[in-house]
Write a protein that holds these residues in place. Structure first.
Motif, PDB file in Angstrom:
ATOM      1  N   ASN A  45       0.843  -1.203   0.000  1.00 28.52           N
ATOM      2  CA  ASN A  45       0.000   0.000   0.000  1.00 28.52           C
ATOM      3  C   ASN A  45       0.873   1.247   0.000  1.00 28.52           C
ATOM      4  OD1 ASN A  45      -2.666  -1.316   0.330  1.00 28.52           O
ATOM      5  ND2 ASN A  45      -1.717  -2.047   2.220  1.00 28.52           N
ATOM      6  N   ASP A  47       1.271   3.731  -2.024  1.00 29.85           N
ATOM      7  CA  ASP A  47       0.660   5.033  -2.347  1.00 29.85           C
ATOM      8  C   ASP A  47       0.026   5.669  -1.104  1.00 29.85           C
ATOM      9  OD1 ASP A  47       1.460   4.912  -4.977  1.00 29.85           O
ATOM     10  OD2 ASP A  47      -0.429   4.050  -5.687  1.00 29.85           O
ATOM     11  N   SER A  48      -0.732   4.889  -0.345  1.00 29.94           N
ATOM     12  CA  SER A  48      -1.367   5.453   0.855  1.00 29.94           C
ATOM     13  C   SER A  48      -0.333   5.738   1.939  1.00 29.94           C
ATOM     14  CB  SER A  48      -2.475   4.540   1.384  1.00 29.94           C
ATOM     15  OG  SER A  48      -1.945   3.311   1.808  1.00 29.94           O
ATOM     16  N   GLN A  51       1.156   8.985   1.099  1.00 25.53           N
ATOM     17  CA  GLN A  51       0.244  10.076   1.470  1.00 25.53           C
ATOM     18  C   GLN A  51       0.374  10.421   2.953  1.00 25.53           C
ATOM     19  OE1 GLN A  51      -1.522  12.064  -0.608  1.00 25.53           O
ATOM     20  NE2 GLN A  51      -0.435  10.882  -2.165  1.00 25.53           N
ATOM     21  N   ARG A  52       0.563   9.419   3.783  1.00 23.72           N
ATOM     22  CA  ARG A  52       0.771   9.673   5.210  1.00 23.72           C
ATOM     23  C   ARG A  52       2.061  10.466   5.425  1.00 23.72           C
ATOM     24  NH1 ARG A  52       0.080   3.857   7.753  1.00 23.72           N
ATOM     25  NH2 ARG A  52       0.861   4.894   9.604  1.00 23.72           N
TER      26      ARG A  52
END
Length: 153
Positions: A45, A47-48, A51-52
């Motif tokens: 994951n 990409d997420s 983002q974090r």
């Protein structure tokens, strides 16, 4: 009675001493698996996770997220195997220092909060592995013996 207690204590201490290899092995298996699992989840994951990193204001978020995720994945695997254990704890400690400094510290108000932070506890376990090594049942010990290096295990 005194002799019985002394002999019983002596036997118990001998049993515990002979089983001293179990502690490092258990810590490496559980702690290493934890990091392997979190690393796999972050890599899958990415990409997420990136983002974090953006939300936390971490520089170079895509690179930093990938580096952190792969450090956890490979570090966890190597810790479980007991391979390059002392070396791999260094980037893992750095990962925790970054987490405490850039993410966790904003939520911590005092010494008690720092001591109770997961990342600080993780750092302490990594530090113990760095200082103590992987233990007798590890690939590091096997390689050292193969190379003729005497270990304390």
């Amino acid at each position: 009675m005194r002799q019985f207690v002394a002999e019983t204590c002596s036997r118990l201490l001998r049993i515990l001493y002979n089983g001293r290899w179990l502690g490092p092995l258990a810590v490496r298996m559980v702690f290493g698996y934890f990091w392997l699992e979190t690393g796999i989840a972050k890599v899958h994951n990415l990409d997420s996770f990136t983002q974090r990193f953006i939300g936390w204001g971490i520089p170079f978020p895509a690179f930093s997220a990938a580096l952190s995720a792969w450090t956890e994945l490979l570090g966890g695997l190597l810790i479980m195997l007991g391979l390059f254990t002392r070396l791999v704890t260094i980037p893992m400690i750095i990962n925790m220092i970054v987490a405490v400094t850039l993410v966790v510290s904003s939520n911590l108000m005092g010494l008690d909060d720092y001591v109770e932070a997961d990342e600080v506890v993780y750092s302490l376990i990594f530090f113990w592995l760095l200082m103590a090594g992987p233990g007798k049942i590890s690939l590091d010990t096997l390689v050292a013996r193969w190379l003729g290096i005497r270990t304390q295990e």
